[in-house]
Design an enzyme around this catalytic site. Sequence first.
Site: not given
Ligand code: NAD
Ligand code: LMR
Length: 329
Positions: A157, A185
Amino acid sequence: MSTTITITGAGGQIGYALLFRIAAGDLLGPDEKVRLRLLEIPQGIGAAEGAALELQDGAFGLLEHVEVSDDAAVGFDGCDLALLVGARPRGPGMERGDLLAANGGIFGPQGAAIAANASPDVRVTVVGNPANTNALIAAASADGVPSSRFTALTRLDENRARAQLAQTLAVPVDTVRRVPIWGNHSATQFPDVSHATVAGRPASEALEAIVGDVPAWLDSTFIPRVAKRGAEIIEVRGSSSVASAASATLDHVRDWVHGTDDWTSAGVVSQGQYGVPEGLVCSFPVQSIDGEWQVVEGLEVSDWARQRIEASVAELVEERDAVTALGLL
Ligand code: NAD
Ligand code: LMR
């Protein structure tokens, strides 16, 4: 010496974007060897094993060892840095808080596994959404690990906010500093430009010259653009941010380990600073000093800013109540 780094969800999108940059030295620098532990659920093990093969094929000189597991005790064994990415992402039309019921249950057992298996000075960064409240759950489950070792990622962010400001002012993004994120967030977050500087000078005058009515621009353009950028990415690319999220994760952890020379943003466990209830994982302006995040205290906060911060903190309280009702806290 080497650093052991556990990446949960290593078979997912962000995991894939993280692994190769870490192996190339983008996290800890060109002199620190790394050992990677890729923790997945059984359905994700194939993707994580494939990534491990590719890591081998990358012939990274810094990469000492890679282990893939679906057992948290193995995944967190001796871990110095834990990147808790594994969780479901949201889809179009959802808020991140809608993921609480689906994802919250992941973080209690992982917090407990960290307490039982990780190195005593482990540093945990929660990326999986809703990141602040998932970090709260993990910290609460990690008996014996100081809660200051648990953080939530809000650096993405902040990077977005700095980039939007740089674009508006037509200046290089690395000249823009002190744009902290307060709160959750989520869409209620408060990206705060009131202390922003450009090349060391206050940004306010330059901003006024370009946008005119700064408060109106903040309300109508800047704040919604930053706070809803995650949703914008989902709408445009069809799934949530990946490479920018991975990059911000590296920024967060690198600064935590190596220290900062100015403020940045991180979700940390509140000790009551700025009236935020103790124990909530809230984003604040922070500095990393001697390997610890410290909230920048004593900043002037206008009534308008305080209202925004309070609205986001109220949402954090609601999320805490919701996970308590679900039996996750
Ligand atoms: P994705 O679906 O591509 O990958 C998630 C992976 O997590 C999958 O491979 C799944 O098998 C695995 N998984 C699920 N449960 C699990 C567990 N208990 N233990 C280990 N692995 C597990 O998703 P992504 O695009 O990589 O996003 C992951 C997370 O990050 C999402 O919740 C997304 O919203 C979040 N995210 C946060 C931010 C931030 O700024 N905080 C930014 C982007 C994405
Ligand atoms: C982001 O900020 O890009 C991540 O938290 C993914 C989302 O769900 O917005």
